[in-house]
Structures are given as C-alpha cells and as structure tokens.
Design a protein around this motif. Structure first.
Motif, short mmCIF file in Angstrom:
data_model
loop_
_atom_site.label_atom_id
_atom_site.label_comp_id
_atom_site.label_asym_id
_atom_site.label_seq_id
_atom_site.Cartn_x
_atom_site.Cartn_y
_atom_site.Cartn_z
N GLU A 202 0.83 -1.21 0.00
CA GLU A 202 0.00 0.00 0.00
C GLU A 202 0.86 1.26 0.00
O GLU A 202 0.48 2.27 -0.58
CB GLU A 202 -0.97 -0.04 1.18
N ALA A 203 2.05 1.18 0.60
CA ALA A 203 2.95 2.33 0.62
C ALA A 203 3.41 2.68 -0.80
O ALA A 203 3.71 3.83 -1.10
CB ALA A 203 4.16 2.03 1.50
N ALA A 204 3.44 1.68 -1.69
CA ALA A 204 3.85 1.90 -3.08
C ALA A 204 2.63 2.17 -3.97
O ALA A 204 2.75 2.19 -5.20
CB ALA A 204 4.61 0.70 -3.59
N GLY A 205 1.46 2.34 -3.37
CA GLY A 205 0.26 2.66 -4.14
C GLY A 205 -0.51 1.47 -4.65
O GLY A 205 -1.42 1.61 -5.46
N THR B 39 -8.00 -9.31 -8.25
CA THR B 39 -7.07 -8.50 -9.04
C THR B 39 -6.56 -7.35 -8.18
O THR B 39 -7.33 -6.69 -7.50
CB THR B 39 -7.78 -7.94 -10.28
N ALA B 40 -5.26 -7.13 -8.24
CA ALA B 40 -4.66 -5.99 -7.55
C ALA B 40 -4.58 -4.83 -8.53
O ALA B 40 -4.69 -5.02 -9.75
CB ALA B 40 -3.27 -6.34 -7.04
N SER B 41 -4.37 -3.63 -8.01
CA SER B 41 -4.27 -2.48 -8.91
C SER B 41 -3.24 -1.48 -8.39
O SER B 41 -2.92 -1.43 -7.22
CB SER B 41 -5.63 -1.80 -9.07
N LYS B 42 -2.74 -0.71 -9.34
CA LYS B 42 -1.84 0.40 -9.06
C LYS B 42 -1.98 1.36 -10.24
O LYS B 42 -2.00 0.93 -11.40
CB LYS B 42 -0.39 -0.09 -8.93
N GLU B 43 -2.11 2.65 -9.92
CA GLU B 43 -2.33 3.64 -10.97
C GLU B 43 -1.24 3.56 -12.04
O GLU B 43 -0.05 3.44 -11.74
CB GLU B 43 -2.35 5.04 -10.35
N ASN B 44 -1.68 3.58 -13.31
CA ASN B 44 -0.81 3.53 -14.49
C ASN B 44 -0.10 2.19 -14.69
O ASN B 44 0.88 2.12 -15.42
CB ASN B 44 0.22 4.67 -14.48
N TYR B 45 -0.58 1.13 -14.03
CA TYR B 45 -0.01 -0.21 -14.19
C TYR B 45 -1.12 -1.18 -14.55
O TYR B 45 -2.28 -0.98 -14.22
CB TYR B 45 0.66 -0.69 -12.90
N THR B 46 -0.75 -2.28 -15.21
CA THR B 46 -1.68 -3.38 -15.51
C THR B 46 -1.28 -4.56 -14.64
O THR B 46 -0.10 -4.94 -14.60
CB THR B 46 -1.59 -3.77 -17.00
N PHE B 47 -2.26 -5.14 -13.96
CA PHE B 47 -1.99 -6.28 -13.09
C PHE B 47 -1.57 -7.49 -13.93
O PHE B 47 -2.23 -7.83 -14.92
CB PHE B 47 -3.24 -6.62 -12.26
N ASP B 48 -0.48 -8.14 -13.54
CA ASP B 48 0.03 -9.31 -14.25
C ASP B 48 -0.50 -10.59 -13.61
O ASP B 48 -1.23 -11.34 -14.24
CB ASP B 48 1.56 -9.30 -14.25
#
Length: 168
Positions: A110-113, A134-143
């Motif tokens: 969570e510290a890394a968004g 599914t996990a998420s992070k802004e501007n990334y696609t979950f692998d």
C-alpha cells in the motif's frame, strides 16, 4: 438461517464490531430442531458496502448443537491491516466436510500505491480458490500473483494450497 443436511435448520446470528485496530465478530448459533446437529467447520466472510468479499477467515473447527440448543461461538478478531476496505456485514458459511480449508492472504504494498479489494480468502475442500482477486496500481496493468514478493512462481486459480499461504 443456515440450512444443514437432513433439513434441520440452524439460525446463525453474527454481530460485527469495530475496535481501534481490528473488527470483531460475535456469533451465536441456535438449533431450531429437536435433533442434534453437527455442522463441522465454519468460516466467516467479511463484505464491504457493495457486497464484495474483502476477507474470509476460519470461525470454528467444529460446531455441534443438541436439540434446541443455543451456543455462543468464541469471538473472531481480524486486524484492520488485513482488510482492504471497511466491512459492513458478515456471512457465516459451512466449510465442506472432509475439507482442509486454508487461508490465502493477498499481500500488496500500500505504501507503493498498490491495492487489492480482497485481502484473504479460504480455499475449498480441494485446497483451491474459486477465483483470484485482481490488484491495482495507478498507471499499471496487473500481471498475476506470485509465491514470493520477488522471484516467486506465478500462480493461477488451479493452484492447490496445502497450508495457510501468502501470495504477492
């Protein structure tokens, strides 16, 4: 109520309470029949305001009730750090008989968004999950989820768990 085999009905009442660092669930079970009922292993499912499952946890390894008996199940606590959201309701579910259900924890930074709406799920009687969140992070696609935070093996929904596990 929770319907169990042979048609006996058991009413389960669960109360969700918020503490400083955790949520607790108090559960009572009421056997509404004259016959004894053995329910086996039970789990508790935490849901957010939209009804999405945000965590599942073991409740009790075995529950037996004599005719028309009411029983209080020991309080279950779950740390707020384990939950991705705010639970507003809980469901009690029966873990299939003969099952070795395990808890799988989905770890994100969570510290890394990073975020994941579901933090814990319990496996079925075959040690498998019905699906993976599914996990998420802004501007990334979950692998995918992996067995280690760095350099682990990629997993899918066919993975069979043999113990409580954390995936990354």
């Amino acid at each position: 109520g929770l319907l169990v085999k042979r048609g006996e009905e058991v009413t389960m009442n669960a109360s969700l309470k918020e503490n400083d660092t955790s949520y607790s669930v108090d559960v009572t079970a009421q056997n509404n029949s004259l016959q004894a009922v053995s329910m086996g292993k039970l789990g508790v499912r935490f849901k957010d305001q939209d009804g999405n499952v945000i965590a599942e946890n073991a409740l009790v390894d075995s529950l037996s009730l004599t005719g028309e008996q009411e029983k209080t199940i020991p309080t279950v606590n779950i740390s707020k750090s384990v939950l991705a959201g705010t639970p507003v309701s809980v469901d009690i579910f029966k873990v299939p008989q003969g099952s070795s259900a395990y808890t799988v924890t989905f770890s994100v930074s969570e510290a890394a968004g990073e975020s994941c709406a579901t933090k814990q799920l319990m496996t079925d009687e075959n040690g498998k999950l019905s699906s993976l969140p599914t996990a998420s992070k802004e501007n990334y696609t979950f692998d995918a989820w992996y067995t280690a935070a760095s350099g682990g093996t990629k997993i899918d929904a066919d993975k069979e768990y043999t113990a409580d596990s954390t995936v990354y």
